[in-house]
Scaffold this active site. Structure first.
Site, PDB file in Angstrom:
ATOM      1  N   CYS A  13       0.834  -1.199   0.000  1.00 22.64           N
ATOM      2  CA  CYS A  13       0.000   0.000   0.000  1.00 22.64           C
ATOM      3  C   CYS A  13       0.873   1.256   0.000  1.00 22.64           C
ATOM      4  O   CYS A  13       2.083   1.191   0.180  1.00 22.64           O
ATOM      5  CB  CYS A  13      -0.930   0.002   1.213  1.00 22.64           C
ATOM      6  SG  CYS A  13      -0.049   0.188   2.773  1.00 22.64           S
ATOM      7  N   CYS A  16       3.002   1.748   3.130  1.00 24.96           N
ATOM      8  CA  CYS A  16       4.125   0.815   3.187  1.00 24.96           C
ATOM      9  C   CYS A  16       5.242   1.263   2.251  1.00 24.96           C
ATOM     10  O   CYS A  16       6.422   1.215   2.599  1.00 24.96           O
ATOM     11  CB  CYS A  16       3.665  -0.598   2.819  1.00 24.96           C
ATOM     12  SG  CYS A  16       2.362  -1.225   3.895  1.00 24.96           S
TER      13      CYS A  16
END
Length: 82
Positions: A13, A16
């Site tokens: 994501c 991240c």
């Protein structure tokens, strides 16, 4: 200083990816060479015991989970390892 291993655990994501980039930026600013791994394999994440994503491990010790750390925060964790 021994070889530094840094693992960023994430699902891929945006948060991240941001943490991964912040780790790279922090290392560059501190002029530290490290083996940086970006782990998205859910099996490996579960095996690591991480409870929240994204997570950061320094030398296999989880130092942060469930939070996107800033470059300054990453540098703080790395400074503790020196």
């Amino acid at each position: 200083m021994e070889n530094l291993t840094i693992k960023v655990y994430g699902s891929g994501c945006k948060g991240c990816q941001t943490l991964h980039q912040n780790v790279i930026d922090a290392l560059a600013e501190m002029n530290i060479a490290a083996d940086v791994q970006y782990i998205t394999d859910i099996q490996k994440i579960m095996e690591s015991g991480v409870m929240g994503l994204p997570a950061l491990a320094v030398n296999d010790k989880i130092v942060s989970a469930g939070k996107v750390l800033s470059v300054a925060e990453v540098k703080n964790y790395l400074g503790q390892e020196k």
